[in-house]
Design an enzyme around this catalytic site. Structure first.
Site, short mmCIF file in Angstrom:
data_model
loop_
_atom_site.label_atom_id
_atom_site.label_comp_id
_atom_site.label_asym_id
_atom_site.label_seq_id
_atom_site.Cartn_x
_atom_site.Cartn_y
_atom_site.Cartn_z
N ASN A 62 0.83 -1.21 0.00
CA ASN A 62 0.00 0.00 0.00
C ASN A 62 0.87 1.26 0.00
OD1 ASN A 62 0.56 -0.95 2.70
ND2 ASN A 62 -0.90 0.52 3.52
N GLU A 64 0.49 5.33 0.54
CA GLU A 64 -0.41 6.37 1.05
C GLU A 64 -0.01 7.76 0.55
OE1 GLU A 64 -0.67 5.79 5.31
OE2 GLU A 64 -1.80 3.92 5.02
N CYS A 73 -4.43 0.85 -2.07
CA CYS A 73 -4.23 -0.41 -1.33
C CYS A 73 -3.24 -1.31 -2.06
CB CYS A 73 -5.54 -1.17 -1.22
SG CYS A 73 -6.78 -0.39 -0.20
N GLU A 75 -3.46 -4.49 -2.71
CA GLU A 75 -4.06 -5.43 -3.66
C GLU A 75 -4.22 -4.78 -5.04
OE1 GLU A 75 -5.00 -4.68 -0.63
OE2 GLU A 75 -5.99 -6.35 0.39
N CYS A 112 -10.27 -4.88 1.31
CA CYS A 112 -11.37 -3.92 1.47
C CYS A 112 -12.35 -4.04 0.30
CB CYS A 112 -10.83 -2.49 1.56
SG CYS A 112 -10.34 -1.80 -0.02
N CYS A 115 -11.08 -3.07 -3.19
CA CYS A 115 -10.17 -4.08 -3.74
C CYS A 115 -10.94 -5.32 -4.19
CB CYS A 115 -9.10 -4.46 -2.72
SG CYS A 115 -7.88 -3.14 -2.50
N1 THU Z 1 -5.22 -1.20 2.86
C1 THU Z 1 -4.76 -2.07 1.92
O1 THU Z 1 -3.65 -1.95 1.39
N2 THU Z 1 -5.58 -3.09 1.56
C2 THU Z 1 -6.83 -3.31 2.07
O2 THU Z 1 -7.55 -4.15 1.58
C3 THU Z 1 -7.27 -2.53 3.22
C4 THU Z 1 -6.50 -1.30 3.51
C5 THU Z 1 -4.36 -0.07 3.22
C6 THU Z 1 -4.90 1.24 2.76
C7 THU Z 1 -4.26 2.19 3.75
O3 THU Z 1 -2.96 2.53 3.27
C8 THU Z 1 -4.11 1.36 5.01
O4 THU Z 1 -4.23 0.00 4.61
C9 THU Z 1 -5.15 1.66 6.08
O5 THU Z 1 -6.43 1.60 5.58
#
Ligand code: THU
Length: 160
Positions: A62, A64, A73, A75, A112, A115
């Protein structure tokens, strides 16, 4: 009026050693790349690794952003990367590992909603299921045989 029940199912593995050999390797790659997450805001790191039918493995974490919704994310970073480099290849398996810098996550962390929708697009595109394995920092691993278990009533191109 009638009530509709939709059944969903998962396989639970107690630990990484219990996974098939090729998935163990995939999960180890997800754990390794998780450490490259750029997650200064959430302190929540996610790594993903997928295996294609051309035997290539693609990984991602991920990423940000100070403008929060601009981040992505792990995925989606991973599947979009795979689609960009190998547009004709099918995704066979996807392994996901998530860990917080502040808490120990012992339960499996599923992808999530956004994704799930993105993974589902690729299942439709390739017309074969994608095995999805997900875990926390430690503990058991859940396996879904297809995104359909995680997103049963999918919005897809047939509705357009
Ligand atoms: N995140 C993911 O990389 N994948 C998911 O399916 C859920 C959330 C990341 C997004 C963000 O950078 C951090 O986790 C907190 O939400």
């Amino acid at each position: 009026m009638k009530k509709v029940n939709i059944e969903t199912s998962f396989t639970v593995f107690e630990n990484i050693q219990e996974l098939p050999q090729d998935v163990q390797i995939l999960m180890e790659k997800a754990i390794t790349v998780r450490k490259n997450a750029y997650a200064p805001y959430s302190k929540f790191r996610v790594g993903a690794a997928l295996m294609l039918d051309n035997n290539q493995i693609v990984v991602g974490s991920n990423q940000e952003n100070a403008a929060y919704p601009s981040g992505l994310c792990a995925e989606r970073v991973t599947i979009f990367q795979a689609g960009s480099i190998y547009p004709e290849a099918k995704i066979l398996k996807l392994a996901i590992s998530a860990a917080s810098d502040v808490n120990l996550t012992k339960s499996p962390i599923p992808p999530c909603g956004a994704c799930r929708q993105s993974i589902s697009e690729y299942e439709f595109k390739q017309n074969t299921p994608i095995e999805i394995y997900f875990m926390g920092e430690e503990g058991s691993i859940y396996k879904s045989d297809s995104i359909k278990n995680l997103l049963p009533l999918t919005f897809d191109k047939n509705f357009l």
